[in-house]
Design an enzyme around this catalytic site. Structure first.
Site, short mmCIF file in Angstrom:
data_model
loop_
_atom_site.label_atom_id
_atom_site.label_comp_id
_atom_site.label_asym_id
_atom_site.label_seq_id
_atom_site.Cartn_x
_atom_site.Cartn_y
_atom_site.Cartn_z
N ARG A 1 0.83 -1.20 0.00
CA ARG A 1 0.00 0.00 0.00
C ARG A 1 0.87 1.26 0.00
NH1 ARG A 1 -5.19 0.62 1.16
NH2 ARG A 1 -5.30 -1.45 2.14
N GLU B 1 -0.30 -8.12 -3.57
CA GLU B 1 -1.49 -7.28 -3.77
C GLU B 1 -1.07 -5.82 -3.76
OE1 GLU B 1 -5.10 -5.63 -1.00
OE2 GLU B 1 -4.42 -7.69 -0.65
N THR C 1 -7.92 -3.15 -2.35
CA THR C 1 -8.75 -1.99 -2.03
C THR C 1 -9.61 -1.60 -3.23
OG1 THR C 1 -6.89 -1.27 -0.63
CG2 THR C 1 -8.73 0.23 -0.79
N LYS D 1 -12.31 -12.66 2.08
CA LYS D 1 -11.32 -11.98 2.92
C LYS D 1 -12.01 -11.64 4.24
CE LYS D 1 -9.06 -7.42 3.00
NZ LYS D 1 -8.65 -6.29 2.14
N GLY E 1 -4.52 -6.92 10.86
CA GLY E 1 -4.15 -7.36 12.20
C GLY E 1 -3.43 -8.69 12.23
N GLY F 1 -0.07 -6.75 5.74
CA GLY F 1 0.33 -5.42 5.30
C GLY F 1 1.49 -4.88 6.11
#
Length: 215
Positions: free
Chosen positions: A20, A43, A72, A132, A161, A181
């Site tokens: 991200r 991703e 996203t 997901k 998390g 992430g």
């Protein structure tokens, strides 16, 4: 595209790295580092800088080494742009039936975000290949275990998390893979070009997946 093979590859990997807003100049060395550690499902979120062009370039350079998808994704327009750029899967934080159906029609893996059993069933009935569980931090590994009885036929990937301490537990309790992430894509290490430390992090997550699978 070979969606069946891609899906097998995603499940086999066990780790989906969520990239991200990684600076464009750092993106390719980061991807090379992750692949070298065995993390080969990547991703790229569509809210990242020049995301669709980056997906295209990553597919061109790493198509033999990694599965490249979009994250996203909230709208059919974003899904179309991502798939046009070469995304092999579409991750969303929520369940949008039209996004799922579009992904199915265009023969890419559909992974909508869900939380409740009702959402999981609706997403699966709409054609989602995997769901997901997001945010996974709100429910924990035992939630996936509780779902396995009635909904074990629906593949699940917890995201949000997930860290190195709970990865094995999520896998042990039914996750086919985990989405990771910030606990893997460490911005400070990226800024410092500390690729060795990032590789160690990625290898640690891979090891936890194997531990969760009983290897």
């Amino acid at each position: 595209m070979n969606k069946v093979k891609d899906l097998e590859r995603l499940k086999s990997s066990g780790v989906v790295a969520v990239l991200r807003r990684v600076p464009k100049a750092k993106l390719f060395p980061l991807v090379e580092t992750l692949i070298s550690a065995g993390v080969n499902v990547l991703e790229l979120t569509v809210d990242s800088e020049d995301s669709y062009q980056s997906i295209k370039e990553l597919r061109e350079q790493f198509s033999d080494q990694a599965l490249i998808g979009a994250g996203t994704v909230l709208t059919t327009d974003e899904a179309n742009q991502a798939i046009d750029a070469g995304a092999q899967f579409v991750f969303s934080p929520s369940f949008n039936e039209e996004v799922v159906k579009l992904s199915v029609e265009r023969e890419v893996i559909s992974i909508p975000g869900v939380m409740t059993p009702t959402e999981m069933v609706k997403a699966h009935q709409a054609g989602a290949d995997v769901v997901k569980i997001f945010p996974a931090s709100a429910v924990g590994p035992k939630y996936l275990k509780d779902l396995q009885g009635p909904l074990g036929h629906i593949p699940m990937i917890p995201t949000g998390g997930v860290n190195v301490d709970n990865t094995a537990s999520f896998i042990r309790n039914g996750a086919v893979a985990v989405g990771i992430g910030g606990s893997l894509i460490d911005n400070q290490l990226i800024e410092q070009d500390d690729w060795a430390a990032l590789k160690e992090k990625a290898e640690a997550f891979k090891a936890e997946v194997e531990k969760g699978r009983g290897a």
